[in-house]
Design a protein around this motif. Sequence first.
Motif, PDB file in Angstrom:
ATOM      1  N   MET A  82       0.980  -1.260  -0.073  1.00  0.00           N
ATOM      2  CA  MET A  82      -0.082   0.088  -0.030  1.00  0.00           C
ATOM      3  C   MET A  82       0.835   1.329  -0.216  1.00  0.00           C
ATOM      4  N   ILE A  83       0.658   2.047  -0.892  1.00  0.00           N
ATOM      5  CA  ILE A  83       1.198   3.528  -1.054  1.00  0.00           C
ATOM      6  C   ILE A  83       0.474   4.590  -0.702  1.00  0.00           C
ATOM      7  N   LEU A  84       0.781   5.394   0.584  1.00  0.00           N
ATOM      8  CA  LEU A  84      -0.101   6.358   0.908  1.00  0.00           C
ATOM      9  C   LEU A  84       0.556   7.606   0.458  1.00  0.00           C
ATOM     10  N   ILE A  85      -0.271   8.497   0.082  1.00  0.00           N
ATOM     11  CA  ILE A  85      -0.057   9.830  -0.571  1.00  0.00           C
ATOM     12  C   ILE A  85      -0.652  10.763   0.197  1.00  0.00           C
ATOM     13  N   THR A  86       0.056  11.747   0.930  1.00  0.00           N
ATOM     14  CA  THR A  86      -0.632  12.822   1.787  1.00  0.00           C
ATOM     15  C   THR A  86      -0.426  14.083   0.758  1.00  0.00           C
ATOM     16  N   GLY A  87      -1.297  15.130   0.938  1.00  0.00           N
ATOM     17  CA  GLY A  87      -1.605  16.220   0.095  1.00  0.00           C
ATOM     18  C   GLY A  87      -2.162  15.657  -1.318  1.00  0.00           C
ATOM     19  N   ALA A  88      -3.008  14.713  -1.301  1.00  0.00           N
ATOM     20  CA  ALA A  88      -3.323  13.933  -2.596  1.00  0.00           C
ATOM     21  C   ALA A  88      -4.322  14.685  -3.317  1.00  0.00           C
ATOM     22  N   THR A  89      -4.859  15.551  -3.089  1.00  0.00           N
ATOM     23  CA  THR A  89      -5.640  16.612  -3.886  1.00  0.00           C
ATOM     24  C   THR A  89      -4.966  17.842  -4.434  1.00  0.00           C
ATOM     25  N   GLY A  90      -3.612  18.045  -4.015  1.00  0.00           N
ATOM     26  CA  GLY A  90      -2.664  18.963  -4.589  1.00  0.00           C
ATOM     27  C   GLY A  90      -2.305  18.964  -5.933  1.00  0.00           C
ATOM     28  N   THR A  91      -1.323  19.842  -6.433  1.00  0.00           N
ATOM     29  CA  THR A  91      -0.768  19.818  -7.674  1.00  0.00           C
ATOM     30  C   THR A  91       0.053  18.397  -7.960  1.00  0.00           C
TER      31      THR A  91
ATOM     32  N   VAL B 252      -1.015  10.121  -7.306  1.00  0.00           N
ATOM     33  CA  VAL B 252      -2.129   8.967  -7.374  1.00  0.00           C
ATOM     34  C   VAL B 252      -2.376   8.788  -8.609  1.00  0.00           C
ATOM     35  N   ARG B 253      -2.595   9.606  -9.645  1.00  0.00           N
ATOM     36  CA  ARG B 253      -3.077   9.278 -10.850  1.00  0.00           C
ATOM     37  C   ARG B 253      -2.084   8.263 -11.612  1.00  0.00           C
ATOM     38  N   LEU B 254      -0.962   8.723 -11.471  1.00  0.00           N
ATOM     39  CA  LEU B 254       0.113   7.818 -12.056  1.00  0.00           C
ATOM     40  C   LEU B 254       0.182   6.545 -11.395  1.00  0.00           C
ATOM     41  N   LEU B 255       0.280   6.436 -10.261  1.00  0.00           N
ATOM     42  CA  LEU B 255       0.185   4.941  -9.222  1.00  0.00           C
ATOM     43  C   LEU B 255      -1.054   4.158  -9.879  1.00  0.00           C
ATOM     44  N   ALA B 256      -2.099   4.929  -9.925  1.00  0.00           N
ATOM     45  CA  ALA B 256      -3.271   4.074 -10.139  1.00  0.00           C
ATOM     46  C   ALA B 256      -3.125   3.509 -11.501  1.00  0.00           C
ATOM     47  N   ALA B 257      -2.679   4.391 -12.605  1.00  0.00           N
ATOM     48  CA  ALA B 257      -2.630   3.962 -13.893  1.00  0.00           C
ATOM     49  C   ALA B 257      -1.644   2.541 -13.905  1.00  0.00           C
ATOM     50  N   ARG B 258      -0.659   2.607 -13.088  1.00  0.00           N
ATOM     51  CA  ARG B 258       0.170   1.510 -12.934  1.00  0.00           C
ATOM     52  C   ARG B 258      -0.635   0.369 -12.009  1.00  0.00           C
ATOM     53  N   GLY B 259      -1.373   0.336 -11.647  1.00  0.00           N
ATOM     54  CA  GLY B 259      -2.217  -0.532 -11.048  1.00  0.00           C
ATOM     55  C   GLY B 259      -1.822  -0.720  -9.548  1.00  0.00           C
ATOM     56  N   GLU B 260      -1.223   0.043  -8.998  1.00  0.00           N
ATOM     57  CA  GLU B 260      -0.679   0.129  -7.722  1.00  0.00           C
ATOM     58  C   GLU B 260      -1.665   0.374  -6.560  1.00  0.00           C
ATOM     59  N   PRO B 261      -1.615  -0.381  -5.500  1.00  0.00           N
ATOM     60  CA  PRO B 261      -2.537   0.185  -4.346  1.00  0.00           C
ATOM     61  C   PRO B 261      -2.260   1.463  -3.759  1.00  0.00           C
ATOM     62  N   VAL B 262      -3.151   2.322  -3.754  1.00  0.00           N
ATOM     63  CA  VAL B 262      -2.917   3.634  -3.381  1.00  0.00           C
ATOM     64  C   VAL B 262      -4.077   4.258  -2.633  1.00  0.00           C
ATOM     65  N   ARG B 263      -3.368   4.680  -1.466  1.00  0.00           N
ATOM     66  CA  ARG B 263      -4.423   5.223  -0.225  1.00  0.00           C
ATOM     67  C   ARG B 263      -4.083   6.826  -0.203  1.00  0.00           C
ATOM     68  N   ALA B 264      -5.206   7.555  -0.488  1.00  0.00           N
ATOM     69  CA  ALA B 264      -5.142   9.012  -0.918  1.00  0.00           C
ATOM     70  C   ALA B 264      -5.678   9.858   0.347  1.00  0.00           C
ATOM     71  N   VAL B 265      -4.773  10.726   0.992  1.00  0.00           N
ATOM     72  CA  VAL B 265      -5.168  11.398   2.484  1.00  0.00           C
ATOM     73  C   VAL B 265      -5.628  12.765   1.997  1.00  0.00           C
ATOM     74  N   THR B 266      -6.817  12.887   2.382  1.00  0.00           N
ATOM     75  CA  THR B 266      -7.356  14.469   2.071  1.00  0.00           C
ATOM     76  C   THR B 266      -8.428  14.643   3.185  1.00  0.00           C
ATOM     77  N   ARG B 267      -8.474  16.062   3.262  1.00  0.00           N
ATOM     78  CA  ARG B 267      -9.657  16.310   4.488  1.00  0.00           C
ATOM     79  C   ARG B 267     -11.010  16.213   4.473  1.00  0.00           C
ATOM     80  N   ASN B 268     -11.431  16.259   2.979  1.00  0.00           N
ATOM     81  CA  ASN B 268     -12.752  15.830   2.570  1.00  0.00           C
ATOM     82  C   ASN B 268     -12.625  14.502   1.441  1.00  0.00           C
TER      83      ASN B 268
END
Length: 293
Positions: A1-10, A16-32
């Motif tokens: 599992m790869i966790l990304i903080t600031g996941a809605t920023g530039t 997140v998009r690049l990892l998801a496109a490679r089929g990697e398991p991604v957890r995106a941290v966001t306030r909302n």
Amino acid sequence: MILITGATGTIGSEIVRLLAARGEPVRAVTRNPETADFPGGVEAVRGDYSDITSIAGAMDGADAVFVLGVLGPEGVDADSALVNAASAAGARRIVKLSAIGTGDPGLGLVGTWHLPGEQAVRASGADWTILRPSSFASNTLSWAQALHSHQPVSNLSGSGAQAVVDPRDVSAVAVEALLFPVHAGRLYTLTGPELLTTHDQAAVVAAALGRRVEVADIDEAAARAHMLAAGATPGFADGALAGQAFVRDGGNAVLTDDIRQVLGRPPRAYAEWVADHVSAFSGAAAADDWRSY
């Protein structure tokens, strides 16, 4: 599992998009997480830097973590807290987004903002990579309102040049560092392929728009007053102005080959980034805030 903080920023959203496109398991941290728009298969979780307990919970089970802290003197402890949470969660790999010039005495206090986070990453016991990008090409999106109104764009860096970097390249390097151990223990200074002044960047935008773009030099007193009136803290305003003075004096005229080494291709030019985002300069006016300087 790869966790990304600031996941809605530039940077974070592109990672997140690049990892998801490679089929990697991604957890995106966001306030909302309920309103966030992530690719299918991405796990969106709530996390707020002001509530480290929420961040710690989000990191549970993460193998690799991308750390994007809070820019400014008020956020210098945020990176350390994020790194410590990642370590406590058992993360084996940590990638920290820093900034070019970090630790350079010529930058003054702004050059220390990322140091606690860098130090925490090095001491974490995990495989670490530190990314120090130059000025983002996307910073010039703050020109949109002025361009829409056919007003001059602001310049605080005089004739100082810097190797403006496409944030998509920064995200791509972060993905490689998150996935492959060959990048462990490396500090990458990420730059574009050429040194550009504000006037050079304005000329590139002008060519893309097919019309003249004027540049107005702004003195520090006026810029500081503008930032404070728009909500910046005095510490942030002073740090930002110190950074501009550093560029103005030639301190950020740095070119590296790190992007090519990591990605196996040259970095994107500013002109390519502008061509891909020209509608932002010619469309509706952007909101004006203190970051426009």
